[in-house]
Structure formats: C-alpha cells, structure tokens
Design an enzyme around this catalytic site. Structure first.
Site, mmCIF file in Angstrom:
data_model
loop_
_atom_site.group_PDB
_atom_site.id
_atom_site.type_symbol
_atom_site.label_atom_id
_atom_site.label_comp_id
_atom_site.label_asym_id
_atom_site.label_seq_id
_atom_site.Cartn_x
_atom_site.Cartn_y
_atom_site.Cartn_z
ATOM 1 C CB SER A 134 32.884 -10.506 -22.439
ATOM 2 O OG SER A 134 33.762 -11.231 -21.638
ATOM 3 C CB ALA A 155 26.756 -8.659 -23.688
ATOM 4 C CD GLN A 156 21.887 -13.978 -21.395
ATOM 5 O OE1 GLN A 156 21.282 -13.414 -20.692
ATOM 6 N NE2 GLN A 156 22.511 -15.105 -21.593
ATOM 7 C CD GLU A 172 19.771 -4.987 -17.633
ATOM 8 O OE1 GLU A 172 19.994 -6.186 -18.182
ATOM 9 O OE2 GLU A 172 20.818 -4.328 -17.771
ATOM 10 C CG ASP A 231 45.501 -12.340 -21.788
ATOM 11 O OD1 ASP A 231 45.629 -12.956 -20.711
ATOM 12 O OD2 ASP A 231 45.213 -13.213 -22.826
ATOM 13 C CG HIS A 280 25.007 -11.578 -13.619
ATOM 14 N ND1 HIS A 280 23.875 -12.057 -13.362
ATOM 15 C CD2 HIS A 280 24.691 -10.515 -14.414
ATOM 16 C CE1 HIS A 280 22.748 -11.552 -13.865
ATOM 17 N NE2 HIS A 280 23.380 -10.314 -14.700
ATOM 18 N NE ARG A 291 24.064 -7.029 -12.792
ATOM 19 C CZ ARG A 291 24.516 -6.725 -14.060
ATOM 20 N NH1 ARG A 291 26.006 -6.855 -14.375
ATOM 21 N NH2 ARG A 291 23.771 -6.469 -15.043
ATOM 22 C CG HIS A 302 28.546 -10.283 -15.060
ATOM 23 N ND1 HIS A 302 28.424 -11.073 -16.243
ATOM 24 C CD2 HIS A 302 28.179 -9.156 -15.257
ATOM 25 C CE1 HIS A 302 27.826 -10.346 -17.036
ATOM 26 N NE2 HIS A 302 27.574 -9.290 -16.519
ATOM 27 C CD GLU A 327 34.870 -7.363 -18.008
ATOM 28 O OE1 GLU A 327 34.456 -7.609 -19.284
ATOM 29 O OE2 GLU A 327 35.144 -7.778 -17.144
ATOM 30 N NE ARG A 371 29.588 -3.672 -15.692
ATOM 31 C CZ ARG A 371 28.307 -4.386 -16.291
ATOM 32 N NH1 ARG A 371 27.520 -3.377 -16.818
ATOM 33 N NH2 ARG A 371 28.209 -5.640 -16.158
ATOM 34 C CB SER A 400 29.756 -3.144 -19.541
ATOM 35 O OG SER A 400 28.769 -3.970 -19.902
ATOM 36 C CG LEU A 401 27.405 -3.982 -24.381
ATOM 37 C CD1 LEU A 401 25.979 -4.607 -24.792
ATOM 38 C CD2 LEU A 401 28.595 -5.076 -24.890
HETATM 39 C C1 SIN Z 1 22.812 -8.985 -17.911
HETATM 40 O O1 SIN Z 1 21.922 -9.165 -19.002
HETATM 41 O O2 SIN Z 1 22.304 -9.077 -16.972
HETATM 42 C C2 SIN Z 1 24.002 -8.583 -17.779
HETATM 43 C C3 SIN Z 1 23.908 -7.183 -18.244
HETATM 44 C C4 SIN Z 1 25.252 -6.251 -18.120
HETATM 45 O O3 SIN Z 1 26.096 -7.075 -17.308
HETATM 46 O O4 SIN Z 1 25.450 -5.226 -17.741
#
Ligand code: SIN
Length: 515
Positions: free
Chosen positions: A39, A43-44, A111, A206, A227, A275, A336, A360, A371, A376-377
C-alpha cells in the site's frame, strides 16, 4: 532457516524497522508476492508534519484527536506528532524526493480536517518515492535480505514467546519454518476484503489473522476508512485508482452528474470535510439519485498546476480516456485504511515476547475512530522505529524447536476459492460498508460464520495450504473480527456509522477488543 530478526511485509513500516536494527543482527524480510506490492507504494497524498510557521504541535495534535472522536490514544498522538519533523527530514536525507518550494523548503499540501498546510509530499507519488529510498538503503545493507513469494502462514508461539513463523514458499509450494529471535508483523491493511478498495489485492489482513489465531488481542476492527474519491470505472479492476484528497486540498469540488455541488449541505467545509463525512454524503447522494458515481470538478486548478502537482493522477486518468485538465473525474468511495489492528503499546509490543507489530497492521490507537489524512505513513515511521529499539533491548538468544505444523493433503479447486473470495468481498462491501445497519451486519455474521465453520474443519483435516487458500483463510478470520467488533459497537462514531444508532453514546467511548 534461522534469522535474528524476521520482518513480514515490505511496506514503509517493515523497511524502516529493518533499517533501525543494528547491522550485527541478521534481518530477513519476507513478503507474500513481489517486494513492490505494498500500500505504501500507492500512497499519494503525503506525510503530515509540522513545518509551517503558522503551525504548531498543539494544532496537529488537536486535529488528530478531534478526528479520532474521543478514542485516540493521547500519549501516542503526542509522540507521533512531535517525532514527525525529525523523521520526515530523515526520509528526505535517505533520498525521498519530497517536493520543495522556491525557497528550498518542503512544499506543504492541504488535506481534509487539517487546520494548517502540513502535508509533505513528493508530487502525488509520495509513497513510491519513500519506498524507493528505503529499498535502496535496504539493498545496500549487507545484514538485510528480502525474500519474495513467501507467505506467512502462522506464528509459532511457545510459553508466551514468538519463536518464528511457518511460511509458504510459493515458488516451491513448500511449507518452511523460519526461526527468529524477534518478529515484526507489518502486513498492511484489509482492503482486499472489500469489493472496491484502493489497496493492493495482497492486503488481506494476514498479520491480524495470524495474531487472532493465537489469541492475541486485536482492537477497533470496525473502523474501516473509506476514501471518498477513487476513480469510478464501468468495469472496475481489482484495485480502484485513488484520487488523492490533496486534489480537493488544491480546490477541486465534488459535484453531481448535473454539475451541482452538494457537500456544503452536509458540512461547512464542503468538499474538504472530514473523510468519513464526505464518503457518507456521497453514498447518500448516490442512493437518492440512483447515479453510479459523483464527479470531481478540477476547473479551479490551472491545467499547468494539475499536470505538475498531480502527474500520476493525470496520466492514470488519461489512460482511461479522461483528460482531467478538461473533464471532471468520476468518483466513488472505496475501502482505504484500517484504523484498528493488532493491539500494541507505543513500542509496537504485542504482549508476546519477541513479537511486534507496526503500521496499518497494528493498533497503537493514534487514529481512534477515524484517521486524519496523511497520518498513516507518519504512524508507520514513528512506531516502527520505536519497535526496533525496544525489540533489540529485549532480545533473547534462546532457540526453540517449533511444534509440528499439521495440514491436510487435498487441494481445493481455484475456482471454488475464487467464488468464496468474491462472496466475502461483496458481503463486506454491501453489509459492512460506509453506512451500516444492524440487520445487514447480522446477515453478514451468519454468512461468514457458516463459511468459517466449514473452512476450519477442512483446513485442519483435509486441505493443504496454497497461496489462494491461505489468503482466503485469512480473509475469513479478519472478516469475522470486523463483523464481531462492528456488532459490539452500538453507536455511530467516526468511521462506524450505524443507521439504527445515529448518535455517539458515551458508554462506548472505549476501544473494541476482539480476543
Ligand atoms: C490521499 O492521498 O488522499 C490519501 C492520503 C491518506 O490516506 O492519508
């Protein structure tokens, strides 16, 4: 096979943890498919950290706690937020190509539900850039080895100590035991249980399934984040392509087929509402209108900015015949992120000696009931580093013989496995989705329990594990845990929205523990 440190998963948590282990220890990272099937790679948006002059730790903590709706672990949140700038700088030094502004500082995106600009990003390919940097370092590290096509089947636990893992060598179709002094579970999320997901298909929970089978506590499994904006396609593929929230952060607006915006009627922040609110609002609108998708209108962002800031989204949509500099993007919500997982402390410790979890897969509790974007990262690097230090300080050199691993001899037909897999994904999507109700959750429980009963007897007595069979077994274990937890929480909080109880109940201001 013997190793000092065994890591399951090649996402950010597994790689960062491995790099924090002193080089005198042999580290073996196993992954069920290719090392890039994570994942993290997809991630973007980015990674949240306080760098802006008008920002502060207090604000990042406040935003994270507010979105967590009373369930976040405040100690963990404070730790995470305060460590963020140091660790983001470290990722940059390791080679992540974060986007910089004209002053050479991190370009900070916005965001949903962040009160300040604090999303450090590498255009819209942040995860890939981080993974590339970490892989490079891992490959240079002589003490670290990555083994692909090695599916973790089960944990071996003796006298409250994890002594290693039974794995399936998919290339040789053979079960092999890997003995370890320390084991880290970093197997990612559970999106693969849902019909529509932004996760890779390998995300079948898993680590959580293995932990559950050993009686290790998992927490907050009902909190699945959907998402709001993944690309809608008439003929969907296994994975939905994500349209990053940062596109809305730059000014894109959600609209209906007739071009009318609708989010202001649900939340004052409109398209940049939290979100969960956006995903629910879209789901309600689609139900009311009977439309298949909503649209993301990018006309407020200049074409140059779109192409420069979102090259990945621009190119992917173009491949599907959508020029996002001219056309709106058709979108639907998709599963997501899992806010729950294996219950761990702030050092990733599971309570079983030698066994840790991070990313995660784990639940430190920093996300609570929902969240905050791009936390998350961040969670992964902060708590995987802490887990690495704790594990080394508590390492035991004893080696143990694993107990016998019993399996059957028969194989289950791939088409039968596929039919059950599809059924689970549809059940979870239809009955444990964005908006839930008790009747449907009970239906889902009945369906999955029946499957589980049949499956458990076959597994133990008849069937030899294959890659598909083992994934399915994990999907059933995890689906049960999500349903059980969802039924326990008789209120609506954060990501868990139940029509029968459309309110928060103070009696449920606590984690849901499934043991
Ligand atoms: C997103 O780029 O919208 C995802 C970012 C995230 O899930 O924290």
């Amino acid at each position: 096979m013997d190793t000092d440190i065994l890591v399951v998963g090649t996402g950010i948590a597994g790689l960062f943890f491995s790099l924090k282990i002193p080089s005198k220890y042999k580290v073996t990272i196993v992954t069920k498919k290719g090392k890039e099937d994570t994942s993290t790679n997809l991630a973007q948006g980015g990674i949240a950290a306080v760098f802006a002059k008008d920002d502060s730790f207090e604000l990042h903590i406040r935003d994270t706690l507010r979105i967590g709706e009373g369930l976040s672990n405040p100690t963990g949140v404070e730790l995470m937020v305060k460590e963020a700038p140091r660790l983001v700088k470290e990722l940059h030094t390791l080679g992540t190509q974060f986007t910089l502004n004209e002053k050479g500082e991190f370009d900070l995106g916005r965001e949903a539900a962040h009160s300040r600009r604090r999303i450090v990003h590498a255009k819209d390919l942040t995860g890939k850039s981080i993974e590339n940097a970490l892989f490079k370092k891992v490959i240079e590290s002589e003490n670290i080895e990555i083994i692909e096509d090695r599916l973790a089947l089960d944990l071996a636990i003796l006298n409250n100590r994890c002594i290693g893992i039974w794995t399936l060598n998919s290339l040789k179709d053979k079960i092999e035991f890997i003995s370890s002094k320390v084991t880290l579970l970093a197997t990612g999320g559970v999106g693969g249980l849902y019909l529509y997901t932004t996760n890779p298909s390998v995300s079948t929970g898993d680590g959580i399934a293995m932990a559950k089978r050993c009686g290790i506590k998992v927490a907050n499994m009902e909190f699945i984040q959907f998402h709001p904006t993944s690309l809608y396609l008439e003929f969907p593929s296994e994975r939905s392509f994500l349209i990053s929230e940062s596109v809305r952060g730059e000014g894109a607006i959600l609209v209906l087929k007739n071009g009318k915006s609708f989010m202001k009627k649900y939340h004052p922040s409109g398209s940049l509402a939290p979100r969960d609110v956006v995903a629910r609002s879209i789901t309600k609108e689609l139900k009311m209108t009977g439309d298949k998708c909503v649209y993301l209108n990018l006309s407020k962002i200049s074409p140059e900015r779109i192409i420069n800031r979102f090259p990945n989204i621009y190119n992917n949509c173009k491949a599907y015949g959508i020029d996002i500099t001219k056309q709106p993007i058709p979108c639907i919500p998709s599963a997501h992120y899992l806010c729950g997982g294996i219950l761990v402390d702030e050092n990733g410790f599971t309570g079983i000696d030698g066994l840790y979890a991070a990313g995660e897969t784990s639940c430190v509790g920093v996300h609570g009931a929902n969240r905050l974007a791009s936390n998350s990262l961040l969670e992964s690097i902060v708590f995987s580093e802490r887990a690495a230090y704790r594990s080394i300080n508590n390492i035991s050199n004893e080696r143990f013989q694993p107990p016998e691993y019993k399996t059957g001899k028969k194989t289950m037909q791939s088409k039968d496995i596929e039919a059950i897999r599809k059924k689970i994904k549809k059940t979870m999507w239809d009955k444990l989705g964005v908006i839930r109700n008790v009747r449907e959750m009970i239906d889902a429980e009945t369906e999955i329990s029946l499957l589980a009963k049949e499956f458990d007897t076959k597994w133990e007595k008849e069937i030899k594990p294959t890659f598909e069979f083992s994934n399915l077994r994990n999907m059933i274990t995890v689906a049960r845990s999500i349903i059980t937890s969802a039924l326990k929480r008789k209120e609506s909080r954060g990501l868990h929205w139940v029509e029968d109880y459309p309110y928060k109940d103070p009696a449920y201001k606590r984690d849901t523990i499934d043991e």
